[in-house]
Design a protein around this motif. Sequence first.
Motif, PDB file in Angstrom:
ATOM      1  N   ASN A   1       1.342  57.804 -14.533  1.00 18.72           N
ATOM      2  CA  ASN A   1       0.565  57.984 -13.306  1.00 18.72           C
ATOM      3  C   ASN A   1       1.344  57.475 -12.103  1.00 18.72           C
ATOM      4  N   GLU A   2       1.477  58.325 -11.103  1.00 21.91           N
ATOM      5  CA  GLU A   2       2.022  57.892  -9.822  1.00 21.91           C
ATOM      6  C   GLU A   2       0.871  57.230  -9.058  1.00 21.91           C
ATOM      7  N   PHE A   3       0.888  55.901  -9.042  1.00 19.32           N
ATOM      8  CA  PHE A   3      -0.263  55.141  -8.548  1.00 19.32           C
ATOM      9  C   PHE A   3      -0.389  55.294  -7.029  1.00 19.32           C
ATOM     10  N   LYS A   4      -1.557  55.759  -6.607  1.00 12.35           N
ATOM     11  CA  LYS A   4      -1.899  55.845  -5.189  1.00 12.35           C
ATOM     12  C   LYS A   4      -3.375  55.479  -5.054  1.00 12.35           C
ATOM     13  N   ALA A   5      -3.665  54.501  -4.228  1.00  9.98           N
ATOM     14  CA  ALA A   5      -5.056  54.085  -4.030  1.00  9.98           C
ATOM     15  C   ALA A   5      -5.233  53.586  -2.610  1.00  9.98           C
ATOM     16  N   VAL A   6      -6.459  53.615  -2.149  1.00  7.58           N
ATOM     17  CA  VAL A   6      -6.798  53.078  -0.833  1.00  7.58           C
ATOM     18  C   VAL A   6      -7.915  52.061  -1.014  1.00  7.58           C
ATOM     19  N   LEU A   7      -7.746  50.898  -0.385  1.00  7.12           N
ATOM     20  CA  LEU A   7      -8.764  49.859  -0.387  1.00  7.12           C
ATOM     21  C   LEU A   7      -9.409  49.817   1.001  1.00  7.12           C
ATOM     22  N   TYR A   8     -10.705  50.095   1.043  1.00 11.49           N
ATOM     23  CA  TYR A   8     -11.461  50.048   2.292  1.00 11.49           C
ATOM     24  C   TYR A   8     -12.287  48.758   2.299  1.00 11.49           C
ATOM     25  N   GLN A   9     -12.246  48.029   3.420  1.00 15.59           N
ATOM     26  CA  GLN A   9     -12.968  46.755   3.464  1.00 15.59           C
ATOM     27  C   GLN A   9     -13.645  46.567   4.816  1.00 15.59           C
TER      28      GLN A   9
ATOM     29  N   ALA B   1      -5.811  28.756  10.172  1.00 13.13           N
ATOM     30  CA  ALA B   1      -6.225  29.610   9.066  1.00 13.13           C
ATOM     31  C   ALA B   1      -7.484  30.392   9.427  1.00 13.13           C
ATOM     32  N   TYR B   2      -7.739  31.435   8.691  1.00 15.47           N
ATOM     33  CA  TYR B   2      -8.979  32.203   8.840  1.00 15.47           C
ATOM     34  C   TYR B   2      -9.329  32.827   7.497  1.00 15.47           C
ATOM     35  N   PHE B   3     -10.565  33.220   7.381  1.00  7.90           N
ATOM     36  CA  PHE B   3     -10.991  33.917   6.159  1.00  7.90           C
ATOM     37  C   PHE B   3     -12.002  34.986   6.538  1.00  7.90           C
ATOM     38  N   ARG B   4     -12.132  35.952   5.671  1.00  8.93           N
ATOM     39  CA  ARG B   4     -13.182  36.956   5.841  1.00  8.93           C
ATOM     40  C   ARG B   4     -13.653  37.404   4.461  1.00  8.93           C
ATOM     41  N   VAL B   5     -14.893  37.823   4.374  1.00 12.01           N
ATOM     42  CA  VAL B   5     -15.471  38.268   3.109  1.00 12.01           C
ATOM     43  C   VAL B   5     -16.425  39.425   3.400  1.00 12.01           C
ATOM     44  N   GLY B   6     -16.453  40.394   2.502  1.00 14.63           N
ATOM     45  CA  GLY B   6     -17.320  41.544   2.724  1.00 14.63           C
ATOM     46  C   GLY B   6     -17.264  42.536   1.578  1.00 14.63           C
ATOM     47  N   VAL B   7     -17.530  43.792   1.889  1.00 15.67           N
ATOM     48  CA  VAL B   7     -17.584  44.855   0.894  1.00 15.67           C
ATOM     49  C   VAL B   7     -16.198  45.492   0.768  1.00 15.67           C
ATOM     50  N   LEU B   8     -15.741  45.658  -0.472  1.00 17.96           N
ATOM     51  CA  LEU B   8     -14.440  46.247  -0.753  1.00 17.96           C
ATOM     52  C   LEU B   8     -14.635  47.475  -1.636  1.00 17.96           C
ATOM     53  N   HIS B   9     -14.054  48.604  -1.229  1.00 20.20           N
ATOM     54  CA  HIS B   9     -14.152  49.833  -2.028  1.00 20.20           C
ATOM     55  C   HIS B   9     -12.764  50.278  -2.450  1.00 20.20           C
ATOM     56  N   PHE B  10     -12.584  50.483  -3.772  1.00 22.50           N
ATOM     57  CA  PHE B  10     -11.326  50.965  -4.339  1.00 22.50           C
ATOM     58  C   PHE B  10     -11.453  52.457  -4.614  1.00 22.50           C
TER      59      PHE B  10
END
Length: 316
Positions: free
Chosen positions: A301-309, A71-80
């Motif tokens: 709404n035609e949902f379109k989003a980008v998640l930057y992490q 297993a692994y994990f990561r945590v940080g800044v997420l921008h929606f």
Amino acid sequence: MNQDTTSERRWPGAKTAMALIGGASLLFAGIAGAQGQMRDDGYSGSGMDRLEAEPEQGLIGGAIDYVKHNAYFRVGVLHFQYYGDSSRLKVENAQGLAAQAFGEGSSRLDHTGSSAGDKTTLGGTIGLFVPNTGKHLAMEVTLAPPLKLDFEVSKNAVDESLAPTTQSGIPTGVPPLGRKIGTFKALPPNLTLVYRPWVDTLIQPYIGAGAMYLYTYDTDVNNPVLNAYGNEPTLNLTKPVACVGQLGVDFSLPKNMFLTADVKYVGCAEVEAKLNDVVINSPTLSDTVGPIDVGTVSSTNEFKAVLYQLSFGMRF
């Protein structure tokens, strides 16, 4: 203002829902099947020892031991960041004076739409390598605290009155709505299957695909124009399943630590937004004829989003 005579387009959310369920099944099946991999690889750790000594606890013990080592994990800044498109706002069930402004039945308001605000928060990812893949394949679940997002209107609805006059030309005095209509909370868990072509290098790019449940709740309409008559409308948002495409790269650090840059595209879904019980005040007419009962205002709404992490992680 045009009459709406077309039917709404729907996306096959059931198919993406099945993809999400199938991915989760693969994850749990992989954990349960970890024993087979440990036998094939000649594994002799504590999990297998428990399996031989305590058969009734072997499956659970072996699976737990596999997770500890894979297993692994990561945590940080997420921008929606939201990029979706919207249909024109549609007014339905207008009554009395509002029917004179918007027309009977339903009508579309030209050059209008709705959208969602952007958000930066903390985000985390939990990953588990799929058995018998040499750590090239992994299942990942990305989680974040509830996102409090703005629900907004767009285009002419921001700075132009939606009903400046009645159909007979009488000014209503109704001001523009402004951009922000209210807020809602989103808790969008997503599950992806990730492929890494190289697993023993310092730089490890990867690609993935999966699904996200667009779960929203706790809506609040706080627009001063919509609340001017003392009646707060209710906001309802549908909750479809969306598809996810993922690209990222891990940068290995000493002692099983790593840094990750990750981008997820979320789409293939439509969200219907409805403002119900819309009653507004006309500064020039309401003293005489009372409140303007607009009824329901909706959009698709035609949902379109980008998640930057950007995140820091650790492998076990």
